[in-house]
Design a protein around this motif. Structure first.
Motif, PDB file in Angstrom:
ATOM      1  N   GLY A  26      -0.359  49.048  23.434  1.00 32.69           N
ATOM      2  CA  GLY A  26       0.337  49.655  24.552  1.00 32.69           C
ATOM      3  C   GLY A  26       1.058  50.942  24.258  1.00 32.69           C
ATOM      4  O   GLY A  26       1.718  51.466  25.131  1.00 32.69           O
ATOM      5  N   GLY A  27       0.970  51.460  23.030  1.00 34.90           N
ATOM      6  CA  GLY A  27       1.647  52.707  22.706  1.00 34.90           C
ATOM      7  C   GLY A  27       1.037  53.865  23.474  1.00 34.90           C
ATOM      8  O   GLY A  27      -0.067  53.779  23.974  1.00 34.90           O
ATOM      9  N   GLY A  28       1.748  54.921  23.570  1.00 34.90           N
ATOM     10  CA  GLY A  28       1.201  56.058  24.282  1.00 34.90           C
ATOM     11  C   GLY A  28       2.150  57.224  24.309  1.00 34.90           C
ATOM     12  O   GLY A  28       3.206  57.202  23.683  1.00 34.90           O
ATOM     13  N   GLN A  29       1.759  58.232  25.053  1.00 34.44           N
ATOM     14  CA  GLN A  29       2.556  59.438  25.176  1.00 34.44           C
ATOM     15  C   GLN A  29       3.586  59.282  26.290  1.00 34.44           C
ATOM     16  O   GLN A  29       3.373  58.543  27.242  1.00 34.44           O
ATOM     17  N   ALA A  30       4.656  60.029  26.152  1.00 33.58           N
ATOM     18  CA  ALA A  30       5.701  60.024  27.174  1.00 33.58           C
ATOM     19  C   ALA A  30       5.158  60.633  28.458  1.00 33.58           C
ATOM     20  O   ALA A  30       4.528  61.677  28.434  1.00 33.58           O
ATOM     21  N   LYS A  31       5.382  59.967  29.567  1.00 33.69           N
ATOM     22  CA  LYS A  31       4.924  60.451  30.872  1.00 33.69           C
ATOM     23  C   LYS A  31       6.062  61.031  31.703  1.00 33.69           C
ATOM     24  O   LYS A  31       5.832  61.644  32.724  1.00 33.69           O
ATOM     25  N   HIS A  32       7.296  60.795  31.254  1.00 31.85           N
ATOM     26  CA  HIS A  32       8.468  61.242  32.014  1.00 31.85           C
ATOM     27  C   HIS A  32       9.369  62.142  31.177  1.00 31.85           C
ATOM     28  O   HIS A  32      10.533  62.340  31.515  1.00 31.85           O
ATOM     29  N   GLY A  33       8.844  62.632  30.034  1.00 31.94           N
ATOM     30  CA  GLY A  33       9.613  63.528  29.182  1.00 31.94           C
ATOM     31  C   GLY A  33      10.590  62.838  28.248  1.00 31.94           C
ATOM     32  O   GLY A  33      11.507  63.469  27.722  1.00 31.94           O
TER      33      GLY A  33
END
Length: 125
Positions: A26-33
């Motif tokens: 479930g890791g990932g990049q920030a979508k909301h900064g």
């Protein structure tokens, strides 16, 4: 000596070629900064706001409504410690009255509706 070194090198190469990297679920990049962390097969994104902090939750890369989640956000900025309750606010959790400074350590202590404890740790960038 050379044969022994060659044999060890071949063994190491064989071990490396069969090695499988464990990926964080479930890791990932920030979508909301914000700053992303994973815990209990969920992804959490901590985002600073003018009057506190927000946490967005994802399950398998899809936004998850935090309905029923409750808990506390603790911010450790050097020797200074502050805490605030996390409350559901639409599609996220909110904690008011906190300041997220660069380098601060943040711990979200959450409880699910079925009484499962989740602890998420962040470092503010």
């Amino acid at each position: 000596m050379l044969k022994k070194l060659l044999a060890l090198s071949m063994l190491a190469l064989a071990a490396l070629s069969t090695h499988q990297t464990a990926m964080a679920h479930g890791g990932g990049q920030a979508k909301h900064g914000g700053v992303v962390a994973t815990a209990s097969d969920l992804t959490f994104e901590l985002v600073a706001s003018p009057d506190g902090a927000m946490i967005y939750v994802e399950d398998h890369g899809k936004p998850m409504a935090p309905t029923g989640l409750k808990g506390k956000l603790t911010v450790l900025n050097g020797a200074e410690k502050s805490e605030a309750e996390l409350m559901v606010a639409g599609d996220k959790l909110e904690a008011r009255g906190l300041k997220l400074a660069k380098g601060a350590k943040v711990v979200a202590a959450l409880m699910t509706p079925n009484a499962k404890a989740i602890t998420v740790r962040f470092t503010v960038k």
